[in-house]
Design an enzyme around this catalytic site. Structure first.
Site, PDB file in Angstrom:
ATOM      1  N   VAL A 132      36.744  42.900  30.104  1.00 58.82           N
ATOM      2  CA  VAL A 132      36.570  41.650  30.840  1.00 58.82           C
ATOM      3  C   VAL A 132      35.773  40.720  29.948  1.00 58.82           C
ATOM      4  O   VAL A 132      34.747  41.113  29.391  1.00 58.82           O
ATOM      5  CB  VAL A 132      35.833  41.875  32.181  1.00 58.82           C
ATOM      6  CG1 VAL A 132      35.605  40.544  32.885  1.00 58.82           C
ATOM      7  CG2 VAL A 132      36.633  42.821  33.079  1.00 58.82           C
ATOM      8  N   GLU A 173      37.192  34.072  39.068  1.00 60.80           N
ATOM      9  CA  GLU A 173      35.950  33.354  39.183  1.00 60.80           C
ATOM     10  C   GLU A 173      34.882  34.123  38.396  1.00 60.80           C
ATOM     11  O   GLU A 173      34.832  35.350  38.483  1.00 60.80           O
ATOM     12  CB  GLU A 173      35.614  33.418  40.676  1.00 60.80           C
ATOM     13  CG  GLU A 173      34.721  32.402  41.218  1.00 60.80           C
ATOM     14  CD  GLU A 173      34.587  32.611  42.741  1.00 60.80           C
ATOM     15  OE1 GLU A 173      33.813  31.858  43.301  1.00 60.80           O
ATOM     16  OE2 GLU A 173      35.236  33.499  43.322  1.00 60.80           O
ATOM     17  N   TYR A 174      34.043  33.410  37.644  1.00 59.55           N
ATOM     18  CA  TYR A 174      32.956  34.074  36.918  1.00 59.55           C
ATOM     19  C   TYR A 174      31.729  34.155  37.823  1.00 59.55           C
ATOM     20  O   TYR A 174      31.262  33.135  38.332  1.00 59.55           O
ATOM     21  CB  TYR A 174      32.626  33.304  35.631  1.00 59.55           C
ATOM     22  CG  TYR A 174      31.410  33.850  34.907  1.00 59.55           C
ATOM     23  CD1 TYR A 174      31.311  35.206  34.607  1.00 59.55           C
ATOM     24  CD2 TYR A 174      30.358  33.012  34.536  1.00 59.55           C
ATOM     25  CE1 TYR A 174      30.200  35.717  33.950  1.00 59.55           C
ATOM     26  CE2 TYR A 174      29.244  33.506  33.870  1.00 59.55           C
ATOM     27  CZ  TYR A 174      29.176  34.861  33.584  1.00 59.55           C
ATOM     28  OH  TYR A 174      28.075  35.371  32.939  1.00 59.55           O
ATOM     29  N   ALA A 212      28.022  34.899  37.792  1.00 60.50           N
ATOM     30  CA  ALA A 212      27.035  34.964  36.710  1.00 60.50           C
ATOM     31  C   ALA A 212      25.856  35.893  36.982  1.00 60.50           C
ATOM     32  O   ALA A 212      25.116  36.243  36.066  1.00 60.50           O
ATOM     33  CB  ALA A 212      26.525  33.553  36.407  1.00 60.50           C
ATOM     34  N   ASP A 226      37.033  51.962  46.030  1.00 58.59           N
ATOM     35  CA  ASP A 226      36.211  52.019  44.807  1.00 58.59           C
ATOM     36  C   ASP A 226      34.857  51.355  44.983  1.00 58.59           C
ATOM     37  O   ASP A 226      34.344  50.704  44.077  1.00 58.59           O
ATOM     38  CB  ASP A 226      36.968  51.399  43.632  1.00 58.59           C
ATOM     39  CG  ASP A 226      36.472  51.941  42.279  1.00 58.59           C
ATOM     40  OD1 ASP A 226      35.785  52.987  42.265  1.00 58.59           O
ATOM     41  OD2 ASP A 226      36.764  51.321  41.250  1.00 58.59           O
ATOM     42  N   PRO A 240      27.915  50.270  43.237  1.00 62.19           N
ATOM     43  CA  PRO A 240      27.113  49.101  42.838  1.00 62.19           C
ATOM     44  C   PRO A 240      27.646  48.389  41.593  1.00 62.19           C
ATOM     45  O   PRO A 240      27.418  47.197  41.420  1.00 62.19           O
ATOM     46  CB  PRO A 240      25.722  49.690  42.575  1.00 62.19           C
ATOM     47  CG  PRO A 240      25.696  50.996  43.292  1.00 62.19           C
ATOM     48  CD  PRO A 240      27.106  51.500  43.324  1.00 62.19           C
TER      49      PRO A 240
END
Length: 351
Positions: free
Chosen positions: A58, A122-123, A125, A167, A170
């Protein structure tokens, strides 16, 4: 519960029903006619790797025309085929392009070339919940509850569309700039009416029925929610060992020990989620998700306000501006190579 409170709860459950019926219509339209090829590689500047996996990576990218930052998931077709993940990959893209919920990461574009498949999302951050949890040690119960409520709503949405997520962990929960969750990685998600048999997921989070090779259903997600809430509030998962086989033995045994700081309401909720007996597991009974939403541990949760993102988040990730990657680890960079000949064209026609 007084008459007024009962009536309010009743009307809330009715409006949820209406909302989900409409959501299903929207989903089915896109599910039946999935979008294809909505961008191409040269429209993006590649900035930095945010994560790597067994058949791809990614990357943070910048869309040249709009200047927007996105997270681009790049999958090597030949590796996907070698690892027998064709079905999972096609599922992921088909599901992501069709869903729409405040706590699910949005797929903005998807396309393919001779070598790779690309999903541009979408990123988010703030990085993975995983890194914040490890840094802080454990979350307070109100902090854990804030995140858990978003997962409950997300699963309620997905399950109403006959989608099993499979799936939860965290590492797959990103924290956005408002401190809310964005669920990512739909590589194991599947549309299932009834039962399915595939062994997939992460050892610590697998429900006993998956380990025992039984047919299983959406209830595996509610088990995983129990594991997640436990891990958020304790700082470690309820079942852990050096080897997967030892983890599996613990999971199947149905014995869980709780840290002394867990509240009695939390322990009660977890006993009902980490319930080996499917006929007793919360989320899988006749009241469905409402057994969870109406549980004492969630008594202070305003479900509508969470959905509307009106509740103040307990933690906001540090953010230095668009394109900031300080909440992600560093990875070795690698050139994206595209072959002059098409690889695995047939396998991925529908991508």
């Amino acid at each position: 519960m007084g008459n007024a409170a009962a009536a309010k709860k009743g009307s809330e459950q009715e409006s949820v029903k209406e909302f989900l019926a409409k959501a299903k219509e929207d989903f089915l339209k896109k599910w039946e006619t999935p979008s294809q090829n909505t961008a191409q590689l040269d429209q993006f500047d590649r900035i930095k790797t945010l994560g790597t996996g067994s058949f791809g990576r990614v990357m943070l990218v910048k869309h040249k025309e709009s200047g927007n930052h996105y997270a681009m998931k790049i999958l090597d077709k030949q590796k996907v085929v070698k690892l027998k993940q064709i079905e999972h990959t096609l599922n992921e893209k088909r599901i992501l392009q069709a869903v729409n919920f405040p706590f699910l990461v949005k797929l903005e574009f998807s396309f393919k070339d001779n070598s790779n498949l690309y999903m541009v999302m979408e990123y988010v951050a703030g990085g993975e919940m995983f890194s914040h949890l490890r840094r802080i040690g454990r979350f307070s119960e109100p902090h854990a509850r804030f995140y858990a409520a978003q997962i409950v709503l997300t699963f309620e949405y997905l399950h109403s569309l006959d989608l099993i997520y499979r799936d939860l962990k965290p590492e797959n929960l990103l924290i956005d700039q408002q401190g809310y969750i964005q669920v990512t990685d739909f590589g194991f998600a599947k549309r299932v009416k009834g039962r399915t048999w595939t062994l997939c997921g992460t050892p610590e989070y697998l429900a006993p029925e998956i380990i025992l090779s039984k047919g299983y259903n959406k209830a595996v997600d509610w088990w995983a929610l129990g594991v997640l809430i436990y891990e958020m509030a304790a700082g470690y998962p309820p079942f852990f060992a050096d080897q997967p086989i030892q983890i599996y033995e613990k999971i199947v045994s149905g014995k869980v020990r709780f840290p002394s700081h867990f509240s009695s309401d939390l322990k009660d909720l977890l006993r009902n989620l980490l319930q080996v007996d499917l006929t007793k597991r919360f989320g899988n009974l006749k009241n469905g998700v409402n057994d969870i939403k109406n549980h004492k541990w969630f008594a202070t949760t305003d479900w509508i306000a969470i959905y509307q993102r009106k509740v103040e988040a307990p933690f906001i990730p540090k953010f230095k501006g668009p394109g900031d990657t300080s909440n992600f680890d560093d990875y070795e960079e690698e050139e994206i190579r595209v072959s002059i000949n098409e690889k695995c064209g047939k396998e991925f026609t529908e991508f």
